[in-house]
Motif scaffolding. Structure first.
Motif, PDB file in Angstrom:
ATOM      1  N   PHE A 273       0.790  -1.227   0.052  1.00 30.10           N
ATOM      2  CA  PHE A 273      -0.105  -0.167  -0.185  1.00 30.10           C
ATOM      3  C   PHE A 273       1.040   1.237  -0.095  1.00 30.10           C
ATOM      4  CE2 PHE A 273      -0.538  -0.814   4.819  1.00 30.10           C
ATOM      5  CZ  PHE A 273       0.098   0.391   5.058  1.00 30.10           C
ATOM      6  N   THR A 274       2.257   1.211   0.508  1.00 27.97           N
ATOM      7  CA  THR A 274       2.942   2.468   0.596  1.00 27.97           C
ATOM      8  C   THR A 274       3.392   2.661  -1.121  1.00 27.97           C
ATOM      9  OG1 THR A 274       3.891   1.856   2.886  1.00 27.97           O
ATOM     10  CG2 THR A 274       5.035   3.270   1.264  1.00 27.97           C
ATOM     11  N   VAL A 275       3.704   1.755  -1.677  1.00 24.64           N
ATOM     12  CA  VAL A 275       4.140   1.919  -3.097  1.00 24.64           C
ATOM     13  C   VAL A 275       3.016   2.533  -4.108  1.00 24.64           C
ATOM     14  CG1 VAL A 275       4.895   0.846  -5.250  1.00 24.64           C
ATOM     15  CG2 VAL A 275       6.191   0.419  -3.126  1.00 24.64           C
ATOM     16  N   LEU A 276       1.694   1.736  -3.840  1.00 20.74           N
ATOM     17  CA  LEU A 276       0.847   2.023  -4.557  1.00 20.74           C
ATOM     18  C   LEU A 276       0.276   3.731  -4.094  1.00 20.74           C
ATOM     19  CD1 LEU A 276      -1.458   0.972  -6.640  1.00 20.74           C
ATOM     20  CD2 LEU A 276      -2.825   0.429  -4.384  1.00 20.74           C
ATOM     21  N   ASN A 277       0.158   4.063  -2.945  1.00 20.81           N
ATOM     22  CA  ASN A 277      -0.037   5.340  -2.376  1.00 20.81           C
ATOM     23  C   ASN A 277       0.974   6.440  -2.929  1.00 20.81           C
ATOM     24  OD1 ASN A 277      -2.297   4.356  -1.067  1.00 20.81           O
ATOM     25  ND2 ASN A 277      -1.270   4.323   0.961  1.00 20.81           N
ATOM     26  N   ARG A 278       2.184   6.073  -2.992  1.00 21.05           N
ATOM     27  CA  ARG A 278       3.158   6.760  -3.522  1.00 21.05           C
ATOM     28  C   ARG A 278       3.207   6.998  -4.829  1.00 21.05           C
ATOM     29  NH1 ARG A 278       8.706   4.391  -0.621  1.00 21.05           N
ATOM     30  NH2 ARG A 278       8.264   5.371   1.542  1.00 21.05           N
ATOM     31  N   LEU A 279       2.806   6.366  -5.750  1.00 25.32           N
ATOM     32  CA  LEU A 279       2.766   6.531  -7.102  1.00 25.32           C
ATOM     33  C   LEU A 279       1.315   7.206  -7.496  1.00 25.32           C
ATOM     34  CD1 LEU A 279       4.161   3.031  -8.611  1.00 25.32           C
ATOM     35  CD2 LEU A 279       5.407   5.390  -8.298  1.00 25.32           C
ATOM     36  N   ALA A 280       0.109   7.081  -6.688  1.00 27.78           N
ATOM     37  CA  ALA A 280      -0.886   7.546  -7.055  1.00 27.78           C
ATOM     38  C   ALA A 280      -0.992   9.202  -6.504  1.00 27.78           C
ATOM     39  CB  ALA A 280      -2.152   7.048  -6.303  1.00 27.78           C
ATOM     40  N   ALA A 281      -0.003   9.309  -5.567  1.00 27.80           N
ATOM     41  CA  ALA A 281       0.262  10.608  -5.070  1.00 27.80           C
ATOM     42  C   ALA A 281       1.147  11.654  -6.142  1.00 27.80           C
ATOM     43  CB  ALA A 281       1.036  10.466  -3.895  1.00 27.80           C
TER      44      ALA A 281
ATOM     45  N   VAL B 184       5.599  11.084   6.208  1.00 23.97           N
ATOM     46  CA  VAL B 184       4.477   9.900   6.801  1.00 23.97           C
ATOM     47  C   VAL B 184       4.533   8.906   5.376  1.00 23.97           C
ATOM     48  CG1 VAL B 184       2.755  11.001   6.325  1.00 23.97           C
ATOM     49  CG2 VAL B 184       2.684   9.075   7.837  1.00 23.97           C
ATOM     50  N   LEU B 185       4.442   9.627   4.095  1.00 30.34           N
ATOM     51  CA  LEU B 185       4.246   8.841   3.020  1.00 30.34           C
ATOM     52  C   LEU B 185       5.566   8.608   2.155  1.00 30.34           C
ATOM     53  CD1 LEU B 185       2.501   7.311   0.772  1.00 30.34           C
ATOM     54  CD2 LEU B 185       2.050   9.479   0.021  1.00 30.34           C
ATOM     55  N   PHE B 186       6.492   9.392   2.101  1.00 31.78           N
ATOM     56  CA  PHE B 186       7.582   9.343   1.298  1.00 31.78           C
ATOM     57  C   PHE B 186       9.067   9.030   1.813  1.00 31.78           C
ATOM     58  CE2 PHE B 186       4.389  12.100  -1.501  1.00 31.78           C
ATOM     59  CZ  PHE B 186       4.495  11.139  -2.509  1.00 31.78           C
ATOM     60  N   ASP B 187       8.897   8.878   3.186  1.00 37.16           N
ATOM     61  CA  ASP B 187      10.159   8.550   3.760  1.00 37.16           C
ATOM     62  C   ASP B 187      10.588   7.206   3.243  1.00 37.16           C
ATOM     63  OD1 ASP B 187      12.598   7.933   5.330  1.00 37.16           O
ATOM     64  OD2 ASP B 187      11.356   7.876   7.127  1.00 37.16           O
ATOM     65  N   ARG B 188      11.683   6.868   2.390  1.00 37.18           N
ATOM     66  CA  ARG B 188      12.248   5.571   2.006  1.00 37.18           C
ATOM     67  C   ARG B 188      12.980   4.831   3.131  1.00 37.18           C
ATOM     68  NH1 ARG B 188      16.011   5.329  -1.533  1.00 37.18           N
ATOM     69  NH2 ARG B 188      16.889   7.474  -1.294  1.00 37.18           N
ATOM     70  N   PHE B 189      13.269   5.371   4.188  1.00 39.02           N
ATOM     71  CA  PHE B 189      13.688   4.586   5.227  1.00 39.02           C
ATOM     72  C   PHE B 189      12.725   4.217   6.200  1.00 39.02           C
ATOM     73  CE2 PHE B 189      16.859   7.414   3.223  1.00 39.02           C
ATOM     74  CZ  PHE B 189      17.643   6.537   2.702  1.00 39.02           C
TER      75      PHE B 189
ATOM     76  N   CYS C 136     -10.283   9.214  11.230  1.00 37.40           N
ATOM     77  CA  CYS C 136     -10.342  10.128  10.109  1.00 37.40           C
ATOM     78  C   CYS C 136     -10.170   9.383   8.597  1.00 37.40           C
ATOM     79  CB  CYS C 136      -9.169  11.080  10.370  1.00 37.40           C
ATOM     80  SG  CYS C 136      -7.537  10.381  10.257  1.00 37.40           S
ATOM     81  N   GLY C 137      -9.831   8.173   8.623  1.00 35.84           N
ATOM     82  CA  GLY C 137      -9.454   7.472   7.305  1.00 35.84           C
ATOM     83  C   GLY C 137      -8.839   8.498   6.449  1.00 35.84           C
ATOM     84  N   SER C 138      -9.340   8.864   5.217  1.00 38.38           N
ATOM     85  CA  SER C 138      -8.515   9.675   4.289  1.00 38.38           C
ATOM     86  C   SER C 138      -8.714  11.204   4.570  1.00 38.38           C
ATOM     87  CB  SER C 138      -9.055   9.529   2.933  1.00 38.38           C
ATOM     88  OG  SER C 138     -10.420   9.565   2.648  1.00 38.38           O
TER      89      SER C 138
ATOM     90  N   ALA D 255      -4.080   5.149   6.965  1.00 35.22           N
ATOM     91  CA  ALA D 255      -5.172   6.669   7.119  1.00 35.22           C
ATOM     92  C   ALA D 255      -4.072   7.687   7.387  1.00 35.22           C
ATOM     93  CB  ALA D 255      -6.033   6.393   8.074  1.00 35.22           C
ATOM     94  N   ALA D 256      -2.960   7.239   8.038  1.00 30.88           N
ATOM     95  CA  ALA D 256      -1.875   8.697   8.306  1.00 30.88           C
ATOM     96  C   ALA D 256      -1.345   8.958   7.030  1.00 30.88           C
ATOM     97  CB  ALA D 256      -0.792   8.078   9.327  1.00 30.88           C
ATOM     98  N   GLN D 257      -0.924   8.036   6.058  1.00 36.38           N
ATOM     99  CA  GLN D 257      -0.290   8.278   4.804  1.00 36.38           C
ATOM    100  C   GLN D 257      -1.373   9.094   3.692  1.00 36.38           C
ATOM    101  OE1 GLN D 257       0.795   4.808   2.768  1.00 36.38           O
ATOM    102  NE2 GLN D 257       2.746   4.552   4.135  1.00 36.38           N
ATOM    103  N   ILE D 258      -2.577   8.393   3.704  1.00 38.69           N
ATOM    104  CA  ILE D 258      -3.636   8.989   2.957  1.00 38.69           C
ATOM    105  C   ILE D 258      -4.031  10.434   3.187  1.00 38.69           C
ATOM    106  CG2 ILE D 258      -5.997   8.727   1.886  1.00 38.69           C
ATOM    107  CD1 ILE D 258      -3.733   6.966   0.684  1.00 38.69           C
TER     108      ILE D 258
END
Length: 685
Positions: free
Chosen positions: A92-100, A158-163, A324-326, A395-398
């Motif tokens: 879900f992190t990769v999917l969210n990153r590319l969608a972002a 929270v979304l893009f930190d690669r580490f 909060c969800g999204s 939810a924190a990412q989105i």
């Protein structure tokens, strides 16, 4: 554009296909490269992975540290379950990153990077500058995407930190190209510019079939993930506007005594033509006996007296979504906050007094000009106003992404170049989860950084109590009344000191654990209050955690970092629970709580334990300021079933005053088979 069923179906297919592709890809990577088998639940000894280069060996070590960290917090989970969790989080992190990235491109916030794959303008420029130094095209493109992630991580870590532990893996070239093909399907092209898209992506990551399997296996959710998955239903825009207009919008409307542009822009704001705003200290006239004899039509023509509301500094108008969800509520609330801030500046210029708390200075003393003030408003909204809690880490990412995109939209409309935009230094979106479970690391942390002085030792003991009290945070989320336990601990310590016999020392609080009891310490707590004490020690705890993570050495250094980061997030959750809010907005879970929270809900919410949505409303009122507004969409059962009688009589009609109500029926929350109602309450003194 309207998100009709056909549109949502297209998006659902993309999310489902993308998840399946990434799940298969990362399962294969764990098996073939890193000696971790999510299917069999087996872990190969790291020393036996002789085929790995240094970079992948470090990733293998980090994945094992992550697994050990999860095992400490979820001792009943199997290795197979936890490896599946790792795969799911990476997916879900990769999917969210590319969608972002795709959404940022559609808003012209980012040069074309994924919309045309290898032919994207951004990558073509990058490749010309890099030459052949980065290897083949696929490897160069991966490096380019990583550089984009790192740039965006400055504002949205929270979304893009690669580490981060949820973002260590990346699909190989063939899988990435397949994913980009799904992402750039022409049928989806118009959706990436829509604000609601990311919310539907959040909902559709978990399939209807998965929800059905969970419900078939158990009537009540068996853990925090099941509770999150079974209750992920995106709130439609019209419901969001109805609730935000009649809570936040209504609040500002009353503060300005109707002198606000919100009464035109908030299309669902309920107003009566006979409203009379009372002056400060002016009581409302007593109702006359004749009013009881009037017809409904005549009653609607009677004057409505609005109690005086002091005009508050907008930085003090805090809003919380406890599930909060999204962050769909926050996304629309952002629009209203922008107008509120603009009007607040003008009101202050007119010598209207804005009531403010803490160390906030008047707006005109903080900013040199209105232009400088308006440039900072998007940052202020994210750092001061909008708060959210959820038990789902996605939810924190989105939610963070939603608000970040919205802030960039505002700065773009002002014509500000990215380099001139204020940096968002903090967000108030938190994931409720237990404190990390490594007891040895907790003891090491306290002994190393919270034992040098008597005061630190008291802080260390309270930290240990907080860790114990947070056990159910991942299951209960915002329903966990953690701030009450902390307050009770502080007050007990103070009382023990004040009541001690002359010459005796303070006996620190003792936990019923296997840990050694703390020593007696000479402390004075005469002037300690909850707020002053917590504010005093909070910075010390965060500083100690940062030092613990930064100075960690040896084989367990990454696990220590995970421990420190999880603990910091836990204290951020506590901080949100300790605040009081002007507005509460929610689409809470409904039905039974998780099995682990049954006894806690019975004890903490005896009037609303039969359904968690009723408990969320009760909890929301606890966290509201007096005269604050709560808006919720829930099942409508609470308004007529006998089992909700106490909820209606003791909460809705005593602790709060209903202001608006809409009976919505079926078909509102996508596929949820529930009849809903949307309503707003105002908390009474």
């Amino acid at each position: 554009m309207a998100f009709d069923q056909t549109t949502r179906n297209r998006l659902q297919r993309f999310v489902s296909d993308g998840r399946s592709l990434l799940t298969e890809e990362f399962t294969r990577q764990l098996q073939n490269d890193y000696g971790l088998d999510p299917i069999a639940g087996e872990v190969t000894i790291l020393e036996n992975l002789a085929h790995l280069d240094d970079g992948r060996r470090e990733t293998a070590r980090i994945l094992r540290a992550t697994l050990a960290h999860y095992q400490a917090s979820s001792p009943d989970a199997t290795v197979k379950d936890l490896l599946e969790r790792i795969v799911r989080e990476q997916a879900f992190t990769v999917l969210n990153r590319l969608a972002a990235l795709r959404m940022a491109e559609a808003r012209e916030l980012l040069i074309e990077s994924v919309a045309a794959g290898y032919s994207s303008k951004g990558f073509q420029l990058y490749a010309r500058l890099a030459g052949t130094g980065l290897g083949e095209t696929g490897e160069a493109y991966r490096c380019y995407l990583f550089s984009v992630f790192d740039e965006l991580a400055l504002d949205l870590a929270v979304l893009f930190d690669r580490f981060s532990p949820m973002g260590r893996l990346f699909p190989r070239e063939s899988a990435l190209l397949d994913l980009l093909k799904l992402l750039n399907d022409p049928e989806l092209a118009d959706l990436w510019a829509e604000d609601e898209t990311i919310g539907w992506i959040y909902q559709y990551f978990n399939s209807k079939e998965e929800r059905k399997q969970m419900r078939d296996a158990s009537a009540a959710p068996r853990n925090s993930r099941e509770l999150a998955v079974r209750n992920q239903f995106f709130t439609p825009r019209y419901v969001v506007e109805f609730l935000v207009d009649n809570t936040l919008g209504r609040l500002w409307y009353e503060m300005t005594q109707g002198e606000t542009t919100l009464k035109e822009s908030c299309q669902y704001l309920v107003r009566r033509p006979t409203e009379i705003f009372l002056a400060e200290g002016e009581p409302a006239p007593e109702p006359t006996d004749t009013e009881e004899e009037l017809s409904q039509a005549d009653l609607l023509k009677q004057p409505v007296h609005i109690p005086f509301r002091p005009l508050k500094d907008p930085r003090d108008l805090r809003m919380l979504d406890p599930a909060c969800g999204s962050m769909h509520f926050g996304l629309y609330a952002f629009d209203l906050y922008e107008r509120i801030y603009g009007e607040a500046w003008e009101l202050e210029q007119q010598s209207r007094r804005l009531k403010r708390s803490g160390e906030l200075k008047p707006l005109a003393e903080t900013y040199d000009s209105k232009e400088a003030f308006l440039r900072d408003v998007p940052r202020l909204i994210i750092e001061y106003n909008i708060h959210g809690v959820d038990i789902d880490p996605r939810a924190a990412q989105i939610a963070g992404l939603s608000l970040w995109l919205r802030s960039q939209k505002s700065w773009q409309a002002q014509g500000l170049k990215p380099k001139d935009r204020p940096q968002i230094k903090r967000s108030n979106i938190v994931c409720a989860e237990p404190m990390p479970g490594e007891e040895a690391l907790l003891s090491e942390f306290i002994e190393t950084y919270l034992s040098a002085t008597a005061e630190q030792q008291l802080v260390g003991q309270l930290v240990r109590r907080v860790f114990a009290a947070m056990t159910l945070a991942g299951e209960a989320g915002s329903l966990l009344q953690i701030e009450r336990e902390i307050s009770a601990d502080i007050q007990l310590a103070k009382q023990q000191w004040l009541n001690r016999p002359a010459g005796e020392q303070l006996k620190l609080l003792e936990l019923e654990t296997d840990q050694p009891r703390q020593q007696s310490l000479p402390l004075s707590v005469d002037d300690i209050t909850d707020d002053r004490f917590w504010l005093k020690i909070e910075d010390e705890i965060y500083t100690a955690l940062e030092r613990y993570a930064a100075t960690a050495e040896g084989a367990g250094r990454f696990q220590r970092r995970l421990f420190a980061e999880d603990a910091a997030r836990g204290f951020a959750f506590i901080d949100l629970c300790r605040k009081r809010y002007s507005v509460m907005l929610m689409n809470p879970p409904f039905g039974a709580g998780s099995l682990q929270t049954k006894s806690m809900l019975t004890a903490a919410y005896p009037r609303t334990k039969n359904d968690v949505y009723a408990a969320f409303v009760e909890r929301g009122l606890q966290l509201l300021e007096v005269a604050g507004n709560l808006g919720a969409i829930t099942s409508r059962t609470g308004f007529f079933l006998s089992s909700f009688q106490k909820w209606r009589e003791e909460i809705l009609l005593k602790e709060a005053q209903p202001t608006v109500f809409a009976d919505l029926g079926y078909g509102v929350l996508d596929a949820a088979m529930v009849e809903t109602a949307a309503y707003c309450l105002s908390k009474v003194a």
